[in-house]
Scaffold this active site. Structure first.
Site, PDB file in Angstrom:
ATOM      1  N   GLU A 116     -54.267 -63.534  28.377  1.00  0.00           N
ATOM      2  CA  GLU A 116     -53.063 -64.194  28.888  1.00  0.00           C
ATOM      3  C   GLU A 116     -53.006 -65.652  28.436  1.00  0.00           C
ATOM      4  O   GLU A 116     -51.948 -66.167  28.087  1.00  0.00           O
ATOM      5  CB  GLU A 116     -53.007 -64.123  30.424  1.00  0.00           C
TER       6      GLU A 116
ATOM      7  N   ARG B 129     -49.894 -66.785  26.139  1.00  0.00           N
ATOM      8  CA  ARG B 129     -48.921 -67.683  26.775  1.00  0.00           C
ATOM      9  C   ARG B 129     -49.179 -69.148  26.414  1.00  0.00           C
ATOM     10  O   ARG B 129     -48.254 -69.870  26.059  1.00  0.00           O
ATOM     11  CB  ARG B 129     -48.977 -67.535  28.306  1.00  0.00           C
TER      12      ARG B 129
ATOM     13  N   ASP C 171     -50.642 -51.474  24.377  1.00  0.00           N
ATOM     14  CA  ASP C 171     -49.420 -51.931  23.690  1.00  0.00           C
ATOM     15  C   ASP C 171     -49.548 -52.979  22.586  1.00  0.00           C
ATOM     16  O   ASP C 171     -49.352 -52.717  21.399  1.00  0.00           O
ATOM     17  CB  ASP C 171     -48.382 -52.387  24.725  1.00  0.00           C
TER      18      ASP C 171
ATOM     19  N   GLU D 281     -39.303 -56.248  27.804  1.00  0.00           N
ATOM     20  CA  GLU D 281     -39.491 -55.325  26.678  1.00  0.00           C
ATOM     21  C   GLU D 281     -38.238 -54.577  26.230  1.00  0.00           C
ATOM     22  O   GLU D 281     -38.037 -54.344  25.031  1.00  0.00           O
ATOM     23  CB  GLU D 281     -40.599 -54.304  27.004  1.00  0.00           C
TER      24      GLU D 281
END
Ligand code: DMJ
Length: 658
Positions: A266, A270, A416, A550
């Site tokens: 993360e 980010r 993903d 998404e």
């Protein structure tokens, strides 16, 4: 109202369901004072022992060797006979021999005196009060921190910026489209202004309680995740005052020397992604400097037997105290890493350790330091050597043993963005990283063969492989794959570009259906294809919408490649639904049940709503010359990074390319 404990708080992974105490023992960063005293005592005993052993033990060959070594270093060279030299023994004669003895005696006395002095000093230290010792340690610490800060803030060597195309503009000619774009910008202002007013510096915002919010992925400190994640969206929307406000906060407050355990994935997507993107767009050095500082803090996560990183790392390097006593320095540090308690057999997660490539290659490009590039290339190589069931990559890999955990495979949560980055590694290399493209082509073929199915009603969906069978369930997260198929169409094997564009369009249609079949016209977290049930969530725990991007991301990619008006129409439907059901006075909130016409809010404004959802919507209503896709590649958090035109160069040390 508080966020429901059952809602995932993070990105494409399954977070722990409660935020209870960590399942691993907490690591103490410093020793207690009593422990320090004991350490000091042991040390002085050790010195006394060495001193005694050296001078008072009987002569031995070992002692002799040491003595000779000492002479070699400290005593001016003494003549020796040829033969004697050959035997390895120095012979000293006459007045020289006498002078040498005196010299030796003098040295012994000096060493004895030094040791006695050291012992005296150690004893003196022990006489000091706790407070005095604490103060001395603190002064030393402050000095080290000051020096470290000065070193960190030194700006990096200047790097000629890549040719940056399309960082502003994209104004649509059509009035109707223009209005929609303005509306999205207004939504961004609403989200930002409220975060600015009520959550400033916190990671996220609770728009109903109107206060700061955070989750375990960001650790225990306030790192302003929303500020960093939102910067590039503010920039491309032309919200420059807000951008500067964010920049000031980063310059003055963003500090990574905190005792806080964060998610490597993360923080990478980010923070490092957001900072790099802000740097490329604005050219402001501070963003690059901060990105590199943070990246250095993540490196200890890779200290595992396999080089597959831990999921979490403590940003604070733990000081090894014995160093202070032995060498008098604070130079030894080590970050502490571990994995999520919920992950199969202590494994690291595919979508986490497999989603570092873009940012890490850019870090090497910008700093000339290959450490980042080597880390991600090592992961790639290791994965390529492993067996893959059906050509698919399981979601769990143990970083100690290098073995797969459970054979679960998914293009949604836990898997993903690993697949996304295979393709993007190729794109960001200006399509020169052929190895990445090959790995990607193989993976996509395996996905199509084993995971993609058509429902009875004709909807194409991506299922998940679990315990030896295909679960006919698709997550909101997996909807990003529509865009991925479209983006990878050009350059695909056997000239199947048309096929992959079509596949992307089918996934977009299915995901749109998942929105359309709800009361609020917002998509659930996951939906089933089971008998009569198609594209609908069945379990209560899967009915929430947390402002995820998404589906809109896929609409935007499909719009760019086809200009089919349906994608703008579907995007606008989603924007209106968000405006109607998620907008509250203090920002935007997620929703607990999209099938209920009286929505309940979860009271969280996720940072990715500003980084991704609103950015993709804005781009959907912009012309294609804003961030054109042959010059920019978006990381998995929608932070655009420029294509690196390295065709005639390598990353290994040619400063001209940086
Ligand atoms: C984002 O943080 C990123 O897109 C990540 O890859 C997974 N999902 C969230 C948003 O849903």
């Amino acid at each position: 109202m508080t966020a429901p404990a059952l809602l995932p708080l993070s990105g494409r992974r399954i977070p722990p369901l409660n935020l209870g105490p960590p399942s691993f023992p907490h690591h103490r960063a410093t020793l207690r004072l009593s422990e320090k005293f004991i350490l000091l005592l042991i040390l002085s005993a050790f010195i006394t022992l060495c001193f005694g052993a050296f001078f008072f033990l009987p002569d031995s060959s070992k002692h002799k060797r040491f003595d000779l070594g000492l002479e070699d270093v400290l005593i001016p060279h003494v003549d020796s006979g040829k033969g004697a030299k050959n035997s390895g023994v120095f012979l000293i004669h006459g007045p020289d021999e006498h002078r040498h003895r005196e010299e030796e005696e003098r040295l012994r006395n000096k060493i004895r005196a030094d040791h006695e002095k050291a012992l005296e000093e150690a004893k003196e230290k022990l006489k000091k009060s706790k407070e005095e010792i604490q103060a001395e340690i603190q002064t030393e610490k402050n000095k080290v921190v000051r020096e470290k800060k000065m070193k960190e803030n030194k700006s990096l060597p200047p790097v000629p910026l890549a040719n940056l195309v399309g960082i502003s503009g994209g104004d649509p000619e059509d009035n109707n489209v223009k209005k929609k774009r303005e509306k999205i910008k207004e939504m961004m202002k609403h989200a930002w202004d409220n975060y600015r007013a009520y959550g400033w510096g916190h990671n996220e915002l609770r728009p109903i309680a109107r206060k700061g919010h955070s989750t375990n992925i960001f650790g225990s400190s306030q790192m302003g995740a929303t500020i960093v994640d939102a910067l590039d969206t503010l920039y491309i929307m032309g919200l420059h005052d807000e951008f500067r406000d964010g920049q000031n906060w980063i310059e003055n407050n963003l500090d990574f020397s905190v005792n806080s355990e964060v998610s490597v994935f993360e923080v990478n997507i980010r923070f490092i992604g957001g900072l790099l993107s802000a740097y490329y767009l604005s050219g402001e050095e501070i963003f690059k400097t901060k990105a590199v500082q943070l990246a250095e803090k993540l490196l200890p996560a890779f200290n595992t037997p396999t080089g597959i990183p831990w999921a979490m790392v403590n940003l604070k390097r733990i000081l090894l105290l014995p160093d202070v006593f032995i060498t008098g320095s604070f130079s030894s540090f080590s970050g502490v890493g571990r994995n999520w308690g919920w992950a199969s057999a202590g494994s690291s997660i595919l979508a986490e350790f497999g989603t570092l490539h873009m940012e890490f290659v850019h870090l090497s490009y910008l700093t000339g330091n290959l450490v980042y590039y080597n880390k991600v290339m090592h992961i790639r190589k290791l994965l390529q050597k492993m067996d893959r069931p059906n050509g698919l990559y399981p979601n769990y890999l143990n970083p100690r043993t290098g073995r797969w955990g459970q054979y679960h495979t998914s293009v949604g949560g836990l898997g993903d963005s690993f697949y996304e980055y295979l393709l993007k590694a190729w794109l960001m290399s200006d399509k020169t990283d052929h190895e990445a493209r090959k790995i990607d082509d193989d993976a996509i073929e395996a996905i199509e063969k084993h995971l993609i199915k058509k429902s009875r009603g004709g909807l194409v969906f991506i299922g998940e492989w679990k315990n030896g069978h295909l679960e006919k369930k698709m997550g909101h997260l997996a909807c990003f794959a529509g865009g991925m198929f479209a983006l990878g169409a050009d350059g695909s094997r056997k000239d199947k570009a048309g096929h992959y564009l079509e596949l992307g369009a089918e996934i977009a249609r299915t995901c749109h259906e998942s929105y359309d079949r709800t009361a609020l016209k917002l998509g659930p977290e996951s939906f089933k294809f089971d008998g009569a049930v198609e594209a609908v969530a069945v379990r209560q725990a899967e009915k929430y919408y947390i402002l995820r991007p998404e589906v809109i991301e896929t609409y935007w990619y499909l719009w760019r490649f086809t200009h089919d008006p349906r994608y703008r129409q579907w995007g606008w439907e989603a924007a209106l639904a968000i405006e109607k059901h998620c907008r509250v006075r203090g920002g935007f909130s997620g929703i607990k049940d999209v099938y209920s016409s009286t929505p309940t809010h979860d009271d969280v404004q996720q940072s990715f709503f500003l980084a991704e959802t609103l950015k993709y919507l804005y781009l959907l209503f912009s012309n294609d010359d804003l961030l054109p896709l042959d010059h920019w590649v978006f990381n998995t958090e929608a932070h655009p990074l420029p294509v690196l035109h390295l065709a005639n160069t390598t990353l290994s040390g040619n400063p001209a390319v940086r």
